[in-house]
Design an enzyme around this catalytic site. Structure first.
Site, PDB file in Angstrom:
ATOM      1  N   ASN A 135      -0.978 -10.551  -3.901  1.00 26.02           N
ATOM      2  CA  ASN A 135      -2.006 -10.371  -3.340  1.00 26.02           C
ATOM      3  C   ASN A 135      -2.998  -9.269  -3.676  1.00 26.02           C
ATOM      4  O   ASN A 135      -3.386  -8.672  -2.685  1.00 26.02           O
ATOM      5  CB  ASN A 135      -1.807 -10.833  -1.828  1.00 26.02           C
TER       6      ASN A 135
ATOM      7  N   ASP B 173       7.843  -4.579   3.426  1.00 24.28           N
ATOM      8  CA  ASP B 173       6.605  -5.255   3.551  1.00 24.28           C
ATOM      9  C   ASP B 173       5.568  -4.191   3.835  1.00 24.28           C
ATOM     10  O   ASP B 173       4.526  -4.442   4.452  1.00 24.28           O
ATOM     11  CB  ASP B 173       6.404  -6.386   4.687  1.00 24.28           C
TER      12      ASP B 173
ATOM     13  N   PHE C 194       1.246  -2.602  -2.982  1.00 22.76           N
ATOM     14  CA  PHE C 194       0.521  -1.325  -3.512  1.00 22.76           C
ATOM     15  C   PHE C 194      -0.610  -1.460  -3.734  1.00 22.76           C
ATOM     16  O   PHE C 194      -1.188  -0.398  -4.080  1.00 22.76           O
ATOM     17  CB  PHE C 194       1.342  -0.692  -4.699  1.00 22.76           C
ATOM     18  N   ARG C 195      -1.367  -2.564  -3.783  1.00 22.05           N
ATOM     19  CA  ARG C 195      -2.795  -2.849  -3.783  1.00 22.05           C
ATOM     20  C   ARG C 195      -3.486  -2.434  -5.078  1.00 22.05           C
ATOM     21  O   ARG C 195      -4.970  -2.577  -5.009  1.00 22.05           O
ATOM     22  CB  ARG C 195      -3.483  -1.771  -2.386  1.00 22.05           C
TER      23      ARG C 195
ATOM     24  N   HIS D 276      -3.223  -0.445   5.219  1.00 17.40           N
ATOM     25  CA  HIS D 276      -4.740  -0.788   5.110  1.00 17.40           C
ATOM     26  C   HIS D 276      -5.534   0.600   5.578  1.00 17.40           C
ATOM     27  O   HIS D 276      -4.863   1.474   6.189  1.00 17.40           O
ATOM     28  CB  HIS D 276      -5.025  -1.614   6.141  1.00 17.40           C
TER      29      HIS D 276
ATOM     30  N   HIS E  46      10.548 -11.554   5.304  1.00 19.26           N
ATOM     31  CA  HIS E  46      10.191 -11.264   6.683  1.00 19.26           C
ATOM     32  C   HIS E  46      10.389 -12.045   7.916  1.00 19.26           C
ATOM     33  O   HIS E  46       9.547 -12.614   8.464  1.00 19.26           O
ATOM     34  CB  HIS E  46       9.077 -10.330   7.113  1.00 19.26           C
TER      35      HIS E  46
ATOM     36  N   HIS F  73      10.014  -5.785  -1.103  1.00 18.17           N
ATOM     37  CA  HIS F  73       8.781  -6.260  -0.745  1.00 18.17           C
ATOM     38  C   HIS F  73       7.670  -5.126  -0.388  1.00 18.17           C
ATOM     39  O   HIS F  73       7.701  -4.737   0.606  1.00 18.17           O
ATOM     40  CB  HIS F  73       9.121  -7.001   0.428  1.00 18.17           C
TER      41      HIS F  73
ATOM     42  N   HIS G 226       6.420 -16.658   2.109  1.00 17.05           N
ATOM     43  CA  HIS G 226       6.208 -16.189   3.709  1.00 17.05           C
ATOM     44  C   HIS G 226       5.873 -17.475   4.207  1.00 17.05           C
ATOM     45  O   HIS G 226       5.255 -18.314   3.951  1.00 17.05           O
ATOM     46  CB  HIS G 226       4.761 -15.451   3.222  1.00 17.05           C
TER      47      HIS G 226
HETATM   48  O1  DOR Z   1       1.028  -8.157   7.410  1.00 14.03           O
HETATM   49  C1  DOR Z   1       0.929  -8.706   6.272  1.00 14.03           C
HETATM   50  N1  DOR Z   1       0.062  -7.764   5.429  1.00 14.03           N
HETATM   51  N2  DOR Z   1       1.358  -9.772   5.939  1.00 14.03           N
HETATM   52  C2  DOR Z   1       1.101 -10.357   4.665  1.00 14.03           C
HETATM   53  O2  DOR Z   1       1.869 -11.373   4.348  1.00 14.03           O
HETATM   54  C3  DOR Z   1       0.338  -9.641   3.740  1.00 14.03           C
HETATM   55  C4  DOR Z   1       0.346  -8.123   4.316  1.00 14.03           C
HETATM   56  C5  DOR Z   1      -0.890  -7.538   3.379  1.00 14.03           C
HETATM   57  O3  DOR Z   1      -0.814  -7.951   2.024  1.00 14.03           O
HETATM   58  O4  DOR Z   1      -1.835  -6.935   3.956  1.00 14.03           O
HETATM   59 ZN    ZN Z   2       4.219  -8.989   2.335  1.00 13.70          ZN
END
Ligand code: DOR
Ligand code: ZN
Length: 447
Positions: free
Chosen positions: A94, A313, A63-64, A317, A236, A60, A178
């Site tokens: 995502n 996870d 890596f953006r 950011h 999670h 999980h 999730h």
């Molecule tokens: O805290 C989180 N950040 N939960 C998520 O489900 C997504 C993740 C994110 O991609 O920033």
């Molecule tokens: Zn996640």
């Protein structure tokens, strides 16, 4: 080309023993006690005083890439993975664009093939309208389908009952969900905003993203999995109450997992609500880090097998995006570089054994997603290994951080364990502080 790892304590499949490992090219050739047979041409790594574990498989990560590369990218985060002893990652959908069609999925594989320093694969993301694409997914190249039954970073909420029914009835791959009820969260947020203004304090985050929100959604996901006999892996898990729904032991029996399994993350296992005071929004994640009693329940779930997998996870950011409170600050934190050493700390505290750690961070993710030839130290398997040294205190400072965002909730923390070496496909990818950034990992094969 042969490499010999000499004299470490090998931890694998419920046992610990001192031994040597011979790697030929990418593959583990033999495991045992070597006294002869060397030509002198082998690379030798002395692991005396260290433990040798299978490389961590992190089920999980975020890596953006593509699209959010100001926060992180596959190169930077796979570098952090290598430095943390993680040799395989499964990345979440995502990104921008979202990984919700076959073209976007293929693009991620193309990017990783030039950028990822460790082995990689990618979840396919379910939406309210893409179940017809499930038949086009290659079950040998991806771990499963990611389903946001609660909204979080990236607007991927799937909330229509008929769609959920279709997803659970048509998925032939494990569904990683999730689980948070967005209706409950929105109601809580409105109440807190009335009391505190537009951006309630971050300490309210676990009350807004509440136990009730988690429990309602997890209950619904389990009900769907049972009704459709679909494999569900709950991402999670954060509360004692949800854990009560995972009744069976998730330790594998006869090569099979029960229908419903659960992942806990390093952050939820390490931090609790009291840490908001010191770390604020740095530890704001969805689902929220909750009460210390929830953390204790999660920890006991590691022991009794109700939790099958420890993931990170890993969700970086920029620090500037972590400013503000429960509404304004982004959710998610980087963790992949420190996941193994943090869990080794729980071993020292007696929360789990080294053998259980290896189950939860390598064997079980390999079994659960049916990873081929990885996750175990076995002759013939890919040589994905990590060598860790105990009793080597060091403190996390920014200079150690490989993640692009440049910060960590672990800054200032002193670890006793240290990742000394990482091998990925037999390649010495990490050597005492230095990642070989010329190396590129492989796509992971499944089933
Ligand atoms: O805290 C989180 N950040 N939960 C998520 O489900 C997504 C993740 C994110 O991609 O920033
Ligand atoms: Zn996640």
């Amino acid at each position: 080309m042969k490499t010999i790892i000499k004299g470490g304590t090998i931890v694998n499949e419920g046992k610990q023993f001192v031994g040597d490992i011979v790697i030929e090219n990418e593959i583990i050739e033999s495991i045992g006690s070597l006294t002869s047979g060397f030509t002198g041409d082998e690379a030798v790594v002395d692991a005396t005083g260290c433990y040798i574990l299978p490389g961590v498989i992190d089920d999980h990560v975020h890596f953006r890439e593509p699209g959010l590369t100001e926060k992180a990218d596959m190169e930077s985060e796979s570098r952090a993975a290598a430095a943390g002893g993680v040799t395989c990652f499964f990345d979440m959908p995502n990104t921008v664009p979202q990984t919700t069609n076959v073209e976007a999925l293929e693009e991620k594989f193309r990017l990783a093939a030039t950028k990822s320093h460790v082995n990689y694969s990618f979840f396919f993301g379910a939406t309210n309208s893409n179940t017809d694409l499930f038949t086009q997914l290659d079950e040998h190249s991806i771990p499963g389908i990611k389903l946001f039954m609660g909204s979080s970073t990236g607007n991927m909420l799937v909330d229509r009952d008929e769609t959920l029914d279709r997803i659970f009835s048509e998925a032939r791959l494990p569904i990683m969900a999730h689980c948070e009820d967005t209706g409950i969260i929105n109601r809580n947020m409105a109440e807190f905003k009335e009391r505190y203004g537009d951006d309630p304090p971050v300490s309210a985050h676990p009350l807004i993203r509440s136990l009730e929100a988690c429990l309602a959604s997890t209950t619904k996901a389990i009900e769907l999995a049972v009704r459709h006999q679909a494999r569900l892996h709950i991402a999670h898990i954060t509360t004692a109450e949800e854990l009560k729904l995972i009744t069976a032991s998730n330790f594998v029996r006869d090569g099979k997992f029960p229908l419903v399994t659960a992942e806990a993350t390093v952050g939820h296992l390490f931090f609790s609500m009291t840490d908001y005071e010191k770390l604020g929004a740095k530890i704001k994640v969805n689902p929220a880090i909750k009460d210390i009693l929830d953390r204790e329940a999660l920890r006991s779930g590691l022991m009794d097998g109700r939790i099958s997998v420890i993931g990170t996870d890993h969700a970086p950011h920029l620090l500037s995006q972590k400013e503000g409170g429960a509404s304004r600050a982004t959710s998610g934190m980087p963790m992949i570089q420190f996941s193994l050493v943090t869990m080794l700390e729980l071993v020292d505290e007696g929360v789990l054994t080294l053998e259980q750690l290896v189950e939860l961070m390598a064997h079980n993710p390999a079994r659960l997603f049916e990873v081929r030839q990885r996750g175990f130290i076995r002759p013939g398997y890919q040589a994905d290994l990590v060598i860790v040294r105990p009793d080597s205190p060091w403190t996390v400072t920014p200079q150690y951080i490989e993640s692009k965002c440049g910060w960590s909730p672990m800054e200032g923390h002193t670890y006793q364990w240290k990742v000394q070496h990482t091998f990925c496909n037999g390649h010495h990818i990490y050597n005492d502080g230095v990642v070989d950034t010329d190396y590129i990992g492989q796509p992971i094969q499944f089933r």
